[in-house]
Design a protein around this motif. Structure first.
Motif, PDB file in Angstrom:
ATOM      1  N   ILE A 137     -16.929   9.711  -2.188  1.00 17.76           N
ATOM      2  CA  ILE A 137     -16.601   8.526  -3.148  1.00 17.76           C
ATOM      3  C   ILE A 137     -18.130   7.911  -3.331  1.00 17.76           C
ATOM      4  CG2 ILE A 137     -15.185   6.544  -3.351  1.00 17.76           C
ATOM      5  CD1 ILE A 137     -13.748   9.184  -3.495  1.00 17.76           C
ATOM      6  N   VAL A 138     -18.543   7.951  -4.594  1.00 16.51           N
ATOM      7  CA  VAL A 138     -19.723   7.079  -4.915  1.00 16.51           C
ATOM      8  C   VAL A 138     -19.589   5.791  -5.385  1.00 16.51           C
ATOM      9  CG1 VAL A 138     -21.372   9.375  -5.116  1.00 16.51           C
ATOM     10  CG2 VAL A 138     -20.036   8.202  -7.153  1.00 16.51           C
TER      11      VAL A 138
ATOM     12  N   ALA B  16     -10.179  16.649   8.902  1.00 21.14           N
ATOM     13  CA  ALA B  16     -10.217  15.500   9.633  1.00 21.14           C
ATOM     14  C   ALA B  16      -9.996  14.253   8.849  1.00 21.14           C
ATOM     15  CB  ALA B  16     -11.903  15.310  10.264  1.00 21.14           C
ATOM     16  N   GLY B  17      -9.778  13.152   9.486  1.00 25.35           N
ATOM     17  CA  GLY B  17      -9.462  12.076   8.817  1.00 25.35           C
ATOM     18  C   GLY B  17      -7.779  11.719   8.553  1.00 25.35           C
ATOM     19  N   ASN B  18      -7.538  10.520   7.941  1.00 19.29           N
ATOM     20  CA  ASN B  18      -5.964  10.299   7.905  1.00 19.29           C
ATOM     21  C   ASN B  18      -5.574  10.158   6.386  1.00 19.29           C
ATOM     22  OD1 ASN B  18      -5.396   9.986  10.591  1.00 19.29           O
ATOM     23  ND2 ASN B  18      -6.632   7.977  10.419  1.00 19.29           N
TER      24      ASN B  18
ATOM     25  N   SER C 275     -16.276  12.598   3.288  1.00 20.88           N
ATOM     26  CA  SER C 275     -15.613  11.304   3.752  1.00 20.88           C
ATOM     27  C   SER C 275     -14.941  10.347   2.742  1.00 20.88           C
ATOM     28  CB  SER C 275     -16.645  10.536   4.749  1.00 20.88           C
ATOM     29  OG  SER C 275     -16.288   9.343   5.219  1.00 20.88           O
ATOM     30  N   VAL C 276     -13.979  10.979   2.443  1.00 19.50           N
ATOM     31  CA  VAL C 276     -12.894  10.380   1.211  1.00 19.50           C
ATOM     32  C   VAL C 276     -12.244   9.106   1.732  1.00 19.50           C
ATOM     33  CG1 VAL C 276     -11.585  10.761  -0.747  1.00 19.50           C
ATOM     34  CG2 VAL C 276     -13.248  12.467  -0.103  1.00 19.50           C
ATOM     35  N   ASN C 277     -12.483   7.764   1.085  1.00 23.88           N
ATOM     36  CA  ASN C 277     -11.779   6.921   1.453  1.00 23.88           C
ATOM     37  C   ASN C 277     -11.206   6.221   0.197  1.00 23.88           C
ATOM     38  OD1 ASN C 277     -12.008   6.310   4.698  1.00 23.88           O
ATOM     39  ND2 ASN C 277     -14.333   7.003   3.596  1.00 23.88           N
ATOM     40  N   PHE C 278      -9.959   5.798  -0.133  1.00 26.72           N
ATOM     41  CA  PHE C 278      -9.500   4.865  -1.209  1.00 26.72           C
ATOM     42  C   PHE C 278      -7.889   4.675  -0.712  1.00 26.72           C
ATOM     43  CE2 PHE C 278      -9.145   9.176  -3.085  1.00 26.72           C
ATOM     44  CZ  PHE C 278      -7.797   8.980  -3.630  1.00 26.72           C
ATOM     45  N   THR C 279      -7.475   3.714  -1.505  1.00 22.59           N
ATOM     46  CA  THR C 279      -5.997   3.553  -1.483  1.00 22.59           C
ATOM     47  C   THR C 279      -5.309   3.424  -2.807  1.00 22.59           C
ATOM     48  OG1 THR C 279      -6.464   1.059  -1.400  1.00 22.59           O
ATOM     49  CG2 THR C 279      -6.321   2.193   0.853  1.00 22.59           C
ATOM     50  N   VAL C 280      -3.976   3.384  -2.812  1.00 26.18           N
ATOM     51  CA  VAL C 280      -3.250   3.368  -4.147  1.00 26.18           C
ATOM     52  C   VAL C 280      -2.294   2.092  -3.823  1.00 26.18           C
ATOM     53  CG1 VAL C 280      -2.122   4.245  -6.069  1.00 26.18           C
ATOM     54  CG2 VAL C 280      -4.019   5.554  -4.873  1.00 26.18           C
ATOM     55  N   ASN C 281      -2.071   0.952  -4.447  1.00 26.91           N
ATOM     56  CA  ASN C 281      -0.954   0.016  -4.086  1.00 26.91           C
ATOM     57  C   ASN C 281       0.044   0.103  -5.314  1.00 26.91           C
ATOM     58  OD1 ASN C 281      -2.365  -1.186  -1.992  1.00 26.91           O
ATOM     59  ND2 ASN C 281      -3.731  -2.126  -3.586  1.00 26.91           N
TER      60      ASN C 281
ATOM     61  N   GLU D  82       0.807  -1.039   0.088  1.00 28.23           N
ATOM     62  CA  GLU D  82       0.031   0.180   0.049  1.00 28.23           C
ATOM     63  C   GLU D  82       0.935   1.244  -0.007  1.00 28.23           C
ATOM     64  OE1 GLU D  82      -3.851   0.231   2.220  1.00 28.23           O
ATOM     65  OE2 GLU D  82      -2.530   1.185   3.612  1.00 28.23           O
ATOM     66  N   ILE D  83       0.653   2.003  -0.914  1.00 30.81           N
ATOM     67  CA  ILE D  83       1.416   3.505  -1.197  1.00 30.81           C
ATOM     68  C   ILE D  83       0.889   4.725  -0.667  1.00 30.81           C
ATOM     69  CG2 ILE D  83       2.674   4.713  -2.736  1.00 30.81           C
ATOM     70  CD1 ILE D  83       4.138   2.133  -2.438  1.00 30.81           C
ATOM     71  N   VAL D  84      -0.619   4.560  -0.784  1.00 31.73           N
ATOM     72  CA  VAL D  84      -1.416   5.988  -0.553  1.00 31.73           C
ATOM     73  C   VAL D  84      -2.420   5.297   0.485  1.00 31.73           C
ATOM     74  CG1 VAL D  84      -3.041   7.686  -1.199  1.00 31.73           C
ATOM     75  CG2 VAL D  84      -0.861   7.328  -2.483  1.00 31.73           C
ATOM     76  N   ASN D  85      -3.060   5.750   1.244  1.00 35.40           N
ATOM     77  CA  ASN D  85      -3.854   5.448   2.300  1.00 35.40           C
ATOM     78  C   ASN D  85      -4.843   6.655   2.762  1.00 35.40           C
ATOM     79  OD1 ASN D  85      -5.626   4.456   4.424  1.00 35.40           O
ATOM     80  ND2 ASN D  85      -4.528   2.939   4.895  1.00 35.40           N
ATOM     81  N   ILE D  86      -6.011   6.961   2.337  1.00 38.22           N
ATOM     82  CA  ILE D  86      -6.861   7.976   2.725  1.00 38.22           C
ATOM     83  C   ILE D  86      -7.978   7.144   3.267  1.00 38.22           C
ATOM     84  CG2 ILE D  86      -8.292   9.897   1.812  1.00 38.22           C
ATOM     85  CD1 ILE D  86      -6.465  10.128  -0.475  1.00 38.22           C
ATOM     86  N   GLN D  87      -8.322   7.685   4.467  1.00 38.18           N
ATOM     87  CA  GLN D  87      -9.532   7.314   5.442  1.00 38.18           C
ATOM     88  C   GLN D  87      -9.960   8.408   5.947  1.00 38.18           C
ATOM     89  OE1 GLN D  87     -10.173   4.140   5.789  1.00 38.18           O
ATOM     90  NE2 GLN D  87      -8.640   3.456   4.616  1.00 38.18           N
ATOM     91  N   ASP D  88     -11.757   8.503   5.736  1.00 33.32           N
ATOM     92  CA  ASP D  88     -12.317   9.533   6.189  1.00 33.32           C
ATOM     93  C   ASP D  88     -11.946  11.070   5.998  1.00 33.32           C
ATOM     94  OD1 ASP D  88     -14.318   7.639   7.044  1.00 33.32           O
ATOM     95  OD2 ASP D  88     -13.066   7.008   8.789  1.00 33.32           O
TER      96      ASP D  88
END
Length: 293
Positions: free
Chosen positions: A208-209, A58-60, A22-28, A3-9
């Protein structure tokens, strides 16, 4: 996959305007993630937060396991970024600017730089103030792609490029992906995202929809079927799973629910099939499903 990018809430407000909810996604590593949405959806805000340009509310948000705001200097040593509108120093030549970008980053492959200048058909001796938008983009792309980074953040990178140069860009992205690097690609050119992306993240009004591989997302919508039969094709309009039936002569075009494709084929065979074409939904179909109206 690493996992390179991690976005949470992830959340961000500008005054009373909620840009990100509330954006959540990852990039590997070794994958291209297509990040799509219209102007104002929150793409650029998300990217600016990842680059440490603006601070989240807010969020990570982490890149390489490091906080994008606190550790931005360390992170920038391992990333390449191309914005949608590259600004350059007008009195410097394209070649001088590329070399300056490489020096600021701490190096770069000069052989790769020369190869990219040739492939993108850029005149490196011309002053930047005489460049078109497309040539300014080429300077940004050549500088970014000449550096061996672990993450490439590309925000509308082919804006202003002609189709031949877009093809060169796509070939370079494929090479980067094969070498195990991660790519976050934000683009309005849906065919480009469809060709390059392993996963797609669709953002709407700061949320994110949809997110997943194109194969996964295509289960959520319908295929387009073109059918010609020896018998009366109008009988297909009554078959379960057939939607938006349109007939011309003994040929019909309709949308088909994927769960009913087998039933549709069985019923069509009873009429004597002369032509049967089924096209999966495009990324544009998926995109428009969330934005039309």
């Amino acid at each position: 996959m690493k996992e390179i990018v991690n976005i949470q809430d992830l959340q961000k407000k500008f005054g009373k305007f909620q840009a990100l909810s509330s954006v959540n996604f990852t990039v590997n590593a070794g994958e291209v993630v297509g990040f799509i949405g219209p102007n104002g959806a929150g793409k650029s805000t998300t990217i600016r937060i990842l680059l440490g340009i603006i601070k989240r509310d807010a969020g990570n948000a982490e890149i390489f396991g490091k906080d994008v705001w606190k550790d931005s200097l360390e992170i920038h040593k391992r990333i390449s970024y191309v914005p949608g509108d590259v600004s350059l120093w007008g009195n410097l030549t394209g070649g001088e600017i590329i070399d300056l970008f490489l020096k600021l980053h701490g190096g770069g492959n000069k052989q790769k730089r020369d190869d990219l200048i040739k492939r993108f058909e850029l005149d490196p001796k011309k002053k930047a103030k005489g460049y078109s938008k497309g040539n300014r983009q080429k300077v940004g792309l050549i500088a970014a792609l000449s550096v061996d980074s672990d993450l490439y953040i590309l925000d509308e990178p082919t804006s202003g490029l002609d189709p031949l140069m877009e093809a060169v860009f796509q070939e370079e992205v494929e090479k980067i992906k094969e070498s195990g690097k991660a790519i976050l690609l934000s683009s309005h050119i849906l065919s480009e995202v469809e060709r390059l992306a392993d996963r797609v993240v669709i953002i709407r009004q700061g949320e994110i929809v949809e997110a997943g591989t194109l194969r996964e997302l295509r289960h959520l919508t319908r295929s387009t079927v073109t059918l010609e039969t020896e018998g009366n094709v109008a009988e297909m309009a009554r078959v379960n799973g057939v939607i938006d039936f349109r007939q011309k002569g003994n040929q019909a075009t309709f949308s088909a629910e994927n769960d009913y494709l087998n039933d549709i084929l069985i019923e069509a065979s009873k009429l004597g099939v002369k032509k049967f074409e089924s096209a999966p939904p495009t990324l544009e179909n998926l995109f428009m499903r969330h934005y039309e109206g």
